[in-house]
Motif scaffolding. Structure first.
Motif, PDB file in Angstrom:
ATOM      1  N   GLN A 127       0.809  -1.218   0.000  1.00 28.84           N
ATOM      2  CA  GLN A 127       0.000   0.000   0.000  1.00 28.84           C
ATOM      3  C   GLN A 127       0.842   1.269   0.000  1.00 28.84           C
ATOM      4  N   ARG A 128       2.137   1.120  -0.099  1.00 31.14           N
ATOM      5  CA  ARG A 128       2.996   2.302   0.027  1.00 31.14           C
ATOM      6  C   ARG A 128       2.964   3.141  -1.237  1.00 31.14           C
ATOM      7  N   SER A 129       3.274   4.400  -1.052  1.00 28.59           N
ATOM      8  CA  SER A 129       3.361   5.304  -2.179  1.00 28.59           C
ATOM      9  C   SER A 129       4.778   5.263  -2.734  1.00 28.59           C
ATOM     10  N   PRO A 130       4.925   5.171  -4.050  1.00 27.18           N
ATOM     11  CA  PRO A 130       6.261   5.023  -4.637  1.00 27.18           C
ATOM     12  C   PRO A 130       7.228   6.135  -4.253  1.00 27.18           C
ATOM     13  N   SER A 131       6.739   7.353  -4.059  1.00 28.14           N
ATOM     14  CA  SER A 131       7.675   8.435  -3.774  1.00 28.14           C
ATOM     15  C   SER A 131       8.321   8.298  -2.404  1.00 28.14           C
ATOM     16  N   GLU A 132       7.819   7.379  -1.575  1.00 27.77           N
ATOM     17  CA  GLU A 132       8.434   7.171  -0.264  1.00 27.77           C
ATOM     18  C   GLU A 132       9.500   6.081  -0.288  1.00 27.77           C
ATOM     19  N   LEU A 133       9.612   5.390  -1.410  1.00 27.11           N
ATOM     20  CA  LEU A 133      10.483   4.219  -1.419  1.00 27.11           C
ATOM     21  C   LEU A 133      11.932   4.552  -1.724  1.00 27.11           C
ATOM     22  N   SER A 134      12.827   3.673  -1.311  1.00 25.30           N
ATOM     23  CA  SER A 134      14.241   3.843  -1.649  1.00 25.30           C
ATOM     24  C   SER A 134      14.443   3.418  -3.098  1.00 25.30           C
ATOM     25  N   ASP A 135      15.602   3.758  -3.661  1.00 21.66           N
ATOM     26  CA  ASP A 135      15.868   3.410  -5.056  1.00 21.66           C
ATOM     27  C   ASP A 135      15.802   1.907  -5.300  1.00 21.66           C
ATOM     28  N   GLY A 136      16.372   1.160  -4.369  1.00 19.48           N
ATOM     29  CA  GLY A 136      16.367  -0.293  -4.525  1.00 19.48           C
ATOM     30  C   GLY A 136      14.946  -0.835  -4.505  1.00 19.48           C
ATOM     31  N   GLN A 137      14.120  -0.281  -3.625  1.00 16.51           N
ATOM     32  CA  GLN A 137      12.729  -0.715  -3.538  1.00 16.51           C
ATOM     33  C   GLN A 137      11.962  -0.361  -4.818  1.00 16.51           C
ATOM     34  N   LYS A 138      12.215   0.859  -5.326  1.00 20.51           N
ATOM     35  CA  LYS A 138      11.545   1.267  -6.561  1.00 20.51           C
ATOM     36  C   LYS A 138      11.910   0.324  -7.699  1.00 20.51           C
ATOM     37  N   GLN A 139      13.172  -0.049  -7.731  1.00 16.61           N
ATOM     38  CA  GLN A 139      13.633  -0.951  -8.785  1.00 16.61           C
ATOM     39  C   GLN A 139      12.868  -2.266  -8.709  1.00 16.61           C
ATOM     40  N   ARG A 140      12.670  -2.771  -7.499  1.00 16.08           N
ATOM     41  CA  ARG A 140      11.923  -4.015  -7.317  1.00 16.08           C
ATOM     42  C   ARG A 140      10.473  -3.876  -7.743  1.00 16.08           C
ATOM     43  N   VAL A 141       9.884  -2.732  -7.426  1.00 18.09           N
ATOM     44  CA  VAL A 141       8.493  -2.501  -7.820  1.00 18.09           C
ATOM     45  C   VAL A 141       8.391  -2.505  -9.338  1.00 18.09           C
ATOM     46  N   ALA A 142       9.347  -1.858  -9.989  1.00 15.37           N
ATOM     47  CA  ALA A 142       9.335  -1.816 -11.455  1.00 15.37           C
ATOM     48  C   ALA A 142       9.475  -3.226 -12.031  1.00 15.37           C
ATOM     49  N   ILE A 143      10.369  -4.011 -11.447  1.00 16.67           N
ATOM     50  CA  ILE A 143      10.554  -5.380 -11.931  1.00 16.67           C
ATOM     51  C   ILE A 143       9.287  -6.201 -11.698  1.00 16.67           C
ATOM     52  N   ALA A 144       8.674  -6.018 -10.532  1.00 16.49           N
ATOM     53  CA  ALA A 144       7.430  -6.737 -10.239  1.00 16.49           C
ATOM     54  C   ALA A 144       6.361  -6.409 -11.266  1.00 16.49           C
ATOM     55  N   GLY A 145       6.257  -5.126 -11.602  1.00 18.19           N
ATOM     56  CA  GLY A 145       5.268  -4.681 -12.577  1.00 18.19           C
ATOM     57  C   GLY A 145       5.496  -5.310 -13.941  1.00 18.19           C
ATOM     58  N   ALA A 146       6.763  -5.469 -14.300  1.00 22.70           N
ATOM     59  CA  ALA A 146       7.069  -6.084 -15.598  1.00 22.70           C
ATOM     60  C   ALA A 146       6.779  -7.583 -15.549  1.00 22.70           C
ATOM     61  N   LEU A 147       7.178  -8.237 -14.456  1.00 17.27           N
ATOM     62  CA  LEU A 147       7.004  -9.684 -14.360  1.00 17.27           C
ATOM     63  C   LEU A 147       5.541 -10.101 -14.266  1.00 17.27           C
ATOM     64  N   ALA A 148       4.720  -9.234 -13.663  1.00 16.49           N
ATOM     65  CA  ALA A 148       3.298  -9.573 -13.510  1.00 16.49           C
ATOM     66  C   ALA A 148       2.664  -9.847 -14.860  1.00 16.49           C
ATOM     67  N   MET A 149       3.230  -9.267 -15.911  1.00 14.94           N
ATOM     68  CA  MET A 149       2.659  -9.459 -17.234  1.00 14.94           C
ATOM     69  C   MET A 149       3.052 -10.792 -17.851  1.00 14.94           C
ATOM     70  N   GLY A 150       3.862 -11.554 -17.143  1.00 17.49           N
ATOM     71  CA  GLY A 150       4.182 -12.898 -17.590  1.00 17.49           C
ATOM     72  C   GLY A 150       5.104 -13.007 -18.783  1.00 17.49           C
ATOM     73  N   PRO A 151       6.143 -12.171 -18.857  1.00 18.82           N
ATOM     74  CA  PRO A 151       7.017 -12.257 -20.022  1.00 18.82           C
ATOM     75  C   PRO A 151       7.965 -13.449 -19.926  1.00 18.82           C
ATOM     76  N   GLU A 152       8.528 -13.827 -21.070  1.00 19.25           N
ATOM     77  CA  GLU A 152       9.544 -14.877 -21.055  1.00 19.25           C
ATOM     78  C   GLU A 152      10.933 -14.289 -21.171  1.00 19.25           C
ATOM     79  N   LEU A 153      10.959 -13.030 -21.619  1.00 21.18           N
ATOM     80  CA  LEU A 153      12.242 -12.361 -21.802  1.00 21.18           C
ATOM     81  C   LEU A 153      12.237 -11.090 -20.971  1.00 21.18           C
ATOM     82  N   LEU A 154      13.261 -10.899 -20.206  1.00 21.41           N
ATOM     83  CA  LEU A 154      13.381  -9.694 -19.385  1.00 21.41           C
ATOM     84  C   LEU A 154      14.558  -8.878 -19.914  1.00 21.41           C
ATOM     85  N   VAL A 155      14.286  -7.625 -20.244  1.00 16.53           N
ATOM     86  CA  VAL A 155      15.350  -6.766 -20.753  1.00 16.53           C
ATOM     87  C   VAL A 155      15.572  -5.645 -19.741  1.00 16.53           C
ATOM     88  N   LEU A 156      16.795  -5.470 -19.310  1.00 17.06           N
ATOM     89  CA  LEU A 156      17.068  -4.428 -18.312  1.00 17.06           C
ATOM     90  C   LEU A 156      18.130  -3.471 -18.829  1.00 17.06           C
TER      91      LEU A 156
END
Lengths: 247, 267, 282
Positions: C140-169
């Motif tokens: 339930q947290r707001s992204p602007s309160e998160l640390s950089d590492g946490q934001k990175q994880r949120v972004a990765i989670a958002g990408a993975l939720a879509m079920g891709p087979e290839l991850l490009v970073l």
């Protein structure tokens, strides 16, 4: 001053009977108070209006926030007062108009103080506003704190190069804003470019009617609040018309 | 002669977080100091106290013997030049030259003096080719060097670099390193704040380690970089040369790859 | 080939409005389950190459396009970007600029909402992604309160939720401090192992990623300079001229080799080298 205003309008999560209402009900409450404020005239009606605003504000434990918003609006209110007097309205009438303005500001801010941007988005979607518009609005609000942070960092960097924002006459001060505004705007543009790429990469536009993780639902307390709001609304307007006249 | 003195400095952010706790530090004229630590350790907060952008909640910061509370940011910036991490937060002019003149004009140099210094600084840092280019079209490395040049134009006694290597590629890091060495050779007081220990190691500078708003180590880089536990706790990665030196049981760590291959080849 | 998830065949691209192509004759492929690292100095064409994978080139950035880019059997040029979204998870350099919503939960759901996935499925996948990335407490947290590492994880989670087979970073660690950078690289490795995700990682700090890479591709001036086994590529002459530096431990081994004192395979991490060295010189 703008800082205080931004603070006053910012949503802060609290666990109160008002905060937990469906956002549509909160919107309705604000609209009701707004319309009552719009037609109130004279000390008695205005007193009723302010009391009506104070009730949900107290329940939402947001009196202090509301107070700050009101204080900020006082400058503009003073301006309204002066203009009305100059135009020729008698003092009491001018005061009435000014207080009406303050009531309108308070009624509107009640909604923003108790509704999260998230809920705001749901309301906008419920109103079937165009998806692109809602998304643009939401993203803009989401990035306000980010841009504010950029601004602080830019100001720090430029002050470290000798820029003194609080010195000089009005023209100099305006010129001094250039080294602050240009990086801010450029950075915002770069951000929006990156956002556009990210949106595309997350499938934006794949489907005409996107689905939603949550949906708005009315609970018992929402129906209760609805009835109280409508009841109060009609009651107050009726009272204004027949009982509490203008002095 | 100490030109920068932090005396039990603590700083509380508006949110209530103590970003600096009882920091005491003293830097002499001509010293080269590396301040290292992870993100959130308090390094940038410390830097902002150097030119008065922030004033301590308790304790005092003295620059050239005077308390920063008695001086404006502009006055302090004249003596202490800060180059922040993000070049895009300060570049705004039409040409690189105008960018350099900006600071000079702010600090009250006459047009002739400003032009003269701009010329000097462009050639000193090897940036003559960029003079008429628009700063926003420069590469990341060029922008960083332009920012450093813009600050050195008014010749502050102290140059402070905040994370100069973030986002920079290898050739660019080399040029930045060379720039730092150039300034060290010119006997400037240089403070580099970084979490990139591979960049810091070859500087062989006095190292101050920060963690959670406190100074947890201050002194000889050989000793400090060899302390793996300390570095890890501070969120840092030990430079590979140092890690290798320890594994091979050496007291002193290899200064560079040649040093290491020389020693190993003769084993 | 059935096994390939991504392939570039003689791909050349020039942005409309530029005089020269940014990428020339790029040919390489990725097998399912591989972790490939793409490295190159600034201006070598890395970003352009990445954009060509999910269709931002040519759909968002038009230009002169020749050659083929194929993802999971589909020609990228003929597929709209939003269709690629469920096949390719794309992570950009700055996590801040890829988080749109006010809460972590809603942001992870964002991609799924765009694809019109039904509510129950969205909720299920959001739960899964939060758990996978170990960020359930941030729901339930707001992204602007998160640390950089946490934001990175949120972004990765958002990408993975879509079920891709290839991850490009795209340089996911460049703005992070060493500890967080290391965590992200380990996280990517874990995702590769646990989910069988193919990964293409752009990074120029080779010491960070060399130990986890199955394949290393080096771009210089818009062309592939070398590609293949990390040990071989890093051992090649001239890596400095293309604007990269091999990890210190690799440099060391190369110097030892030229002195005739190291004939073993090049080791990519300090610990591996030490193990090998202590066997060689007890």
């Amino acid at each position: 001053m703008a800082h205080v205003l931004a603070e006053g309008l910012k949503f802060r999560h609290q666990d109160t009977p008002i905060h937990s209402l469906d956002p549509r009900i909160k919107l309705l409450m604000s609209v009701m108070l707004f319309s009552v404020a719009l037609v109130s005239d004279g000390p008695y009606q205005l007193a009723v209006t302010f009391a009506a605003i104070a009730v949900p504000t107290t329940l939402a434990r947001s009196l202090r926030r509301m107070g700050r918003v009101v204080v900020v609006s006082l400058t503009f209110a003073a301006f309204i007062l002066v203009v009305n007097i100059l135009v020729g309205y008698p003092l009491l009438k001018s005061l009435s108009i000014t207080l009406r303005f303050i009531a309108i500001v308070a009624a509107t801010s009640l909604f923003f103080v108790t509704t999260s941007p998230d809920e705001l988005e749901y309301v906008m979607r419920w109103f079937r506003l165009p998806r692109d518009f809602v998304f643009a609005f939401v993203t803009a609000v989401r990035f306000v704190p980010v841009l504010m942070l950029d601004l602080t960092q830019i100001i720090d960097a430029q002050k470290s190069r000798g820029l003194e924002l609080d010195k000089g006459g009005p023209i100099k001060r305006l010129r001094n804003l250039v080294p602050v505004l240009i990086p801010l705007i450029v950075n915002a543009l770069i951000r929006s470019g990156e956002l556009a790429e990210a949106m595309e990469s997350r499938g934006y536009g794949a489907v005409k009617k996107p689905t939603s993780l949550h949906e708005l639902r009315l609970w018992g307390r929402d129906y209760a609040a609805l009835m109280i709001t409508v009841g109060a609304w009609s009651g107050i307007l009726f009272a204004f018309r027949y009982y509490i006249g203008v002095v | 002669m100490a030109i920068i003195e932090f005396d039990n400095v603590s700083f509380r952010q508006p949110s209530g977080v103590m970003a600096l706790k009882d920091v005491s530090l003293s830097i002499e004229k001509g010293e080269v100091v590396a301040i290292v630590g992870g993100n959130g350790a308090g390094k940038t907060t410390l830097l902002k106290h150097l030119n008065g952008l922030l004033k301590p909640s308790s304790g005092s910061v003295k620059i050239f013997g005077r308390d920063t509370r008695d001086q404006s940011v502009a006055e302090l910036s004249k003596k202490i030049g800060l180059v922040f991490q993000n070049s895009d937060h300060q570049l705004f002019s039409e040409t690189a030259e105008a960018e350099v003149l900006f600071g000079l004009r702010n600090f009250g140099f006459s047009e002739e003096e400003a032009a003269k210094r701009a010329n000097e600084v462009f050639s000193y840092f090897g940036l003559d080719g960029l003079r008429q280019r628009a700063p926003l079209t420069l590469s990341g490395g060029e922008k960083k060097r332009l920012c450093i040049a813009a600050v050195m134009a008014w010749n502050p006694e102290v140059l402070v670099l905040d994370e100069p290597t973030v986002g920079q590629d290898f050739p660019s890091k080399n040029r930045i390193f060379a720039t730092v060495k150039q300034l060290v050779a010119a006997r400037k007081t240089v403070i580099v704040v970084s979490h990139d220990l591979e960049f810091i190691w070859p500087l062989n500078a006095r190292t101050v380690v920060m963690n959670r708003g406190q100074v947890v180590a201050d002194g000889d880089p050989q000793r400090i970089f060899a302390d793996g536990r300390l570095l890890e706790d501070a969120g840092l990665r030990q430079p590979q040369l140092v890690a290798l030196s320890k594994l091979f049981g050496r007291d002193a760590s290899f200064k560079d790859v040649n040093d290491a291959s020389e020693w190993l080849a003769n084993r | 080939m059935v096994d390939e998830i991504l392939s570039f065949e003689d791909f050349t691209f020039k942005y409309a409005g530029l005089n020269a192509p940014t990428l020339r004759n790029v040919t390489f492929s990725l097998k399912k389950g591989e972790i490939a690292v793409l490295a190159g100095a600034s201006g070598s064409g890395k970003t352009t190459l990445l954009r060509s994978i999910n269709g931002l080139i040519p759909h968002m950035y038009p230009g002169e396009y020749s050659g083929k880019v194929v993802v999971d059997g589909r020609l990228v040029a003929d597929t709209p970007t939003y269709e690629m979204a469920s096949k390719i998870g794309f992570l950009f350099q700055n996590p801040e600029n890829q988080i749109f919503m006010f809460t972590v939960e809603r942001d992870i759901a964002f991609g799924l909402e765009n694809l019109g996935v039904d509510r129950k499925e969205i909720a299920r996948r959001v739960d899964w992604a939060l758990k996978l990335l170990d960020i359930e407490d941030l729901r339930q947290r707001s992204p602007s309160e998160l640390s950089d590492g946490q934001k990175q994880r949120v972004a990765i989670a958002g990408a993975l939720a879509m079920g891709p087979e290839l991850l490009v970073l795209d340089e996911p660690t460049s703005l992070l401090d060493p500890r967080t950078a290391h965590d992200v690289v380990n996280l990517v490795k874990r995702l590769n192992v646990e989910l069988g995700l193919t990964v293409l990682l752009v990074e120029h700090r080779l010491e960070l990623v060399a130990p986890v890479a199955d394949k290393l591709i080096i771009l210089a001036d818009g062309r592939i300079w070398k590609q293949g086994d990390p040990q071989e590529v890093l051992n090649a002459e001239g890596i400095h001229e293309v604007g990269l530096s091999a990890p210190t431990v690799v440099e060391l081994q190369r110097q030892l080799r030229s002195r005739g004192r190291w004939s073993q395979r090049i080791k990519l991490s300090v610990d591996e080298f030490y193990l090998e060295a202590s066997k060689a010189w007890p």
